[in-house]
Design an enzyme around this catalytic site. Structure first.
Site, mmCIF file in Angstrom:
data_model
loop_
_atom_site.group_PDB
_atom_site.id
_atom_site.type_symbol
_atom_site.label_atom_id
_atom_site.label_comp_id
_atom_site.label_asym_id
_atom_site.label_seq_id
_atom_site.Cartn_x
_atom_site.Cartn_y
_atom_site.Cartn_z
ATOM 1 N N ARG A 44 0.905 -1.232 0.015
ATOM 2 C CA ARG A 44 -0.027 0.023 0.002
ATOM 3 C C ARG A 44 0.884 1.342 -0.026
ATOM 4 N NH1 ARG A 44 -4.432 -1.261 4.504
ATOM 5 N NH2 ARG A 44 -2.581 -2.013 5.881
ATOM 6 N N ASP A 81 -3.174 -1.567 -3.131
ATOM 7 C CA ASP A 81 -4.070 -1.952 -2.123
ATOM 8 C C ASP A 81 -5.051 -3.014 -2.703
ATOM 9 O OD1 ASP A 81 -5.950 -1.990 -0.379
ATOM 10 O OD2 ASP A 81 -6.318 0.237 0.173
ATOM 11 N N VAL A 82 -4.885 -4.155 -2.218
ATOM 12 C CA VAL A 82 -5.953 -5.197 -2.825
ATOM 13 C C VAL A 82 -7.271 -5.274 -2.289
ATOM 14 C CG1 VAL A 82 -3.905 -7.085 -2.736
ATOM 15 C CG2 VAL A 82 -5.252 -6.848 -0.837
ATOM 16 N N ASN A 130 -0.295 -12.630 -0.737
ATOM 17 C CA ASN A 130 0.220 -12.701 0.707
ATOM 18 C C ASN A 130 -0.221 -11.512 1.532
ATOM 19 O OD1 ASN A 130 3.169 -13.040 2.184
ATOM 20 N ND2 ASN A 130 3.047 -11.085 1.918
ATOM 21 N N TYR A 174 -8.996 -13.638 11.812
ATOM 22 C CA TYR A 174 -8.212 -14.168 10.984
ATOM 23 C C TYR A 174 -8.466 -15.632 10.553
ATOM 24 C CZ TYR A 174 -3.386 -15.754 10.023
ATOM 25 O OH TYR A 174 -2.147 -16.246 9.327
ATOM 26 N N LYS A 180 -8.794 -16.729 6.949
ATOM 27 C CA LYS A 180 -8.134 -17.900 6.201
ATOM 28 C C LYS A 180 -8.776 -19.311 5.683
ATOM 29 C CE LYS A 180 -4.174 -15.784 6.163
ATOM 30 N NZ LYS A 180 -3.492 -15.356 4.955
ATOM 31 N N VAL A 222 6.004 -18.565 11.796
ATOM 32 C CA VAL A 222 7.162 -18.031 11.222
ATOM 33 C C VAL A 222 7.543 -16.891 11.923
ATOM 34 C CG1 VAL A 222 8.353 -17.069 8.900
ATOM 35 C CG2 VAL A 222 6.664 -18.879 9.035
ATOM 36 N N THR A 251 8.032 -13.478 11.827
ATOM 37 C CA THR A 251 7.813 -12.223 11.024
ATOM 38 C C THR A 251 7.607 -11.123 11.910
ATOM 39 O OG1 THR A 251 5.547 -12.462 10.465
ATOM 40 C CG2 THR A 251 7.163 -13.221 8.971
HETATM 41 N N1 LIG Z 1 3.988 -15.264 10.124
HETATM 42 C C1 LIG Z 1 3.358 -16.411 10.318
HETATM 43 O O1 LIG Z 1 3.677 -17.086 11.313
HETATM 44 C C2 LIG Z 1 2.149 -16.926 9.359
HETATM 45 C C3 LIG Z 1 1.644 -17.986 9.676
HETATM 46 C C4 LIG Z 1 0.678 -18.551 8.987
HETATM 47 C C5 LIG Z 1 0.211 -17.533 7.814
HETATM 48 N N2 LIG Z 1 0.601 -16.651 7.570
HETATM 49 C C6 LIG Z 1 0.469 -15.804 6.480
HETATM 50 O O2 LIG Z 1 1.619 -15.654 5.519
HETATM 51 C C7 LIG Z 1 1.346 -14.264 5.027
HETATM 52 C C8 LIG Z 1 2.609 -13.286 5.277
HETATM 53 O O3 LIG Z 1 2.850 -13.168 6.614
HETATM 54 P P1 LIG Z 1 3.642 -11.997 7.381
HETATM 55 O O4 LIG Z 1 3.529 -12.522 8.786
HETATM 56 O O5 LIG Z 1 4.880 -11.810 6.515
HETATM 57 O O6 LIG Z 1 2.423 -10.801 6.973
HETATM 58 P P2 LIG Z 1 1.942 -9.769 7.591
HETATM 59 O O7 LIG Z 1 2.641 -8.976 7.897
HETATM 60 O O8 LIG Z 1 0.878 -10.171 8.701
HETATM 61 O O9 LIG Z 1 1.057 -9.084 6.270
HETATM 62 C C9 LIG Z 1 1.768 -8.897 4.841
HETATM 63 C C10 LIG Z 1 1.474 -7.483 4.443
HETATM 64 O O10 LIG Z 1 0.224 -7.462 4.164
HETATM 65 C C11 LIG Z 1 -0.090 -5.856 4.042
HETATM 66 N N3 LIG Z 1 -1.374 -5.332 3.778
HETATM 67 C C12 LIG Z 1 -2.205 -5.395 4.739
HETATM 68 N N4 LIG Z 1 -3.375 -4.828 4.159
HETATM 69 C C13 LIG Z 1 -3.283 -4.713 2.822
HETATM 70 C C14 LIG Z 1 -3.982 -4.256 1.729
HETATM 71 N N5 LIG Z 1 -5.149 -3.887 1.816
HETATM 72 N N6 LIG Z 1 -3.459 -4.447 0.455
HETATM 73 C C15 LIG Z 1 -2.027 -4.648 0.394
HETATM 74 N N7 LIG Z 1 -1.286 -5.175 1.271
HETATM 75 C C16 LIG Z 1 -1.664 -5.191 2.553
HETATM 76 C C17 LIG Z 1 0.613 -5.412 5.261
HETATM 77 O O11 LIG Z 1 1.266 -4.376 4.952
HETATM 78 P P3 LIG Z 1 0.868 -2.670 5.437
HETATM 79 O O12 LIG Z 1 -0.180 -2.931 6.257
HETATM 80 O O13 LIG Z 1 2.271 -1.983 5.762
HETATM 81 O O14 LIG Z 1 0.342 -2.162 4.030
HETATM 82 C C18 LIG Z 1 1.665 -6.549 5.733
HETATM 83 O O15 LIG Z 1 3.204 -6.110 5.527
HETATM 84 C C19 LIG Z 1 0.223 -13.641 5.388
HETATM 85 O O16 LIG Z 1 -1.005 -13.816 4.575
HETATM 86 C C20 LIG Z 1 -0.063 -14.366 6.878
HETATM 87 O O17 LIG Z 1 -1.399 -14.409 7.383
HETATM 88 C C21 LIG Z 1 1.848 -16.142 8.216
#
Ligand SMILES: NC(=O)c1ccc[n+]([C@@H]2O[C@H](COP(=O)([O-])OP(=O)(O)OC[C@H]3O[C@@H](n4cnc5c(N)ncnc54)[C@H](OP(=O)(O)O)[C@@H]3O)[C@@H](O)[C@H]2O)c1
Length: 248
Positions: free
Chosen positions: A42, A67-68, A94, A170, A174, A203, A205
């Protein structure tokens, strides 16, 4: 063998705004495999800064704002990809906006639920609607939807019937992207586009999660890259972690 610019497959990744996000590491791993990566977020300044760091590693990267949840934003990016590249090879949905830990299903705020669904379900759905015509122009198109064990019935710890952290918005969002994955995979089965969902596992993150047992970011991204680079006879319409099927 290095690929010429024209031959390079193009991977588009949503939600790449954080240095410790899975989106950036996925872009890095795909970039090192010879992909041209189109990273989006975004906030253009955030994704441009991340693109700079990938470029310094020799990766062919383009940054764009996206922005999705916005038709206008998705359509503008789609036009840019069409005009610039004429096709897309990999779409990785993602982006995620809500992790409502500590919240109960009956006390949740619907604003939060809407936000989760707008990003995770409608956002990914909107991206697929917009980009499938460009993916059809690729001989190796793949869609990877970021799912989660938290959105499954099967996971006995994180799953919908077990998760002690709550996360109703969440988890349900999902679950819905898993459903979207199955529907699309079925409908696109004759197109050569393979559509799969990936749970990266727990993970690290976010700060502090490593101490809670979260795995390193590169390990989590590997399974995403696996789904993005499946061979033509690879699976379609499944949910995977580390390249292995897991229960919905
Ligand atoms: N980390 C884990 O343990 C884990 C486990 C299972 C699944 N996942 C999934 O893996 C993916 C990546 O995980 P992560 O922890 O790296 O991610 P995250 O930080 O939760 O999300 C990824 C990014 O999505 C962006 N976002 C939010 N709203 C948006 C919109 N309207 N348009 C475009 N971008 C948008 C956010 O950026 P801004 O808000 O800065 O725009 C954020 O940096 C996610 O889908 C998460 O649910 C993660």
């Amino acid at each position: 063998m290095s690929l010429s610019t024209q031959d390079k497959p193009i991977a588009l990744i949503t939600g790449v705004s954080r240095p410790t996000g899975l989106g950036l590491e996925t872009a890095r791993q795909l970039g090192h495999k010879g992909f041209r990566v189109l990273i989006t977020a975004r906030d253009l300044s955030k994704v441009e800064a991340l693109a700079k760091s990938l470029k310094s590693e020799g990766i062919d990267v383009t940054a764009a704002s996206l922005d999705v949840t916005s038709d206008t934003s998705v359509d503008a990016l789609c036009k840019m990809v069409s005009d610039t590249f004429g096709k897309l090879d990999v779409l990785i949905n993602n982006a995620n906006s809500v992790y409502d830990a500590g919240v109960k299903t009956l006390s949740t705020d619907f604003e939060v639920v809407h936000q989760a669904l707008e990003t995770t379900l409608f956002g990914a759905w909107r991206m697929c609607k917009a980009f499938v015509p460009l993916l059809r122009k690729s001989s190796q198109a793949r869609i990877v939807n970021l799912g989660s064990g938290a959105g499954t019935f099967a996971d006995g710890f994180w799953g919908l019937g077990h998760n002690t952290q709550g996360v109703p918005a969440y988890g349900i969002a999902k679950n819905s992207i898993h459903a979207l994955t199955a529907k699309l995979a079925f409908e696109l089965a004759d197109s050569g586009i393979l559509v799969n969902a990936v749970c990266p596992g727990f993970v690290a993150t976010y700060e502090g999660t490593e101490a809670m047992g979260a795995r390193p970011i590169p390990d989590g991204a590997k399974g995403i890259v696996w789904a993005a680079t499946l061979p033509p006879d690879g699976p379609n319409g499944g949910l995977f972690r580390d390249g292995e099927p897991i229960g919905w």
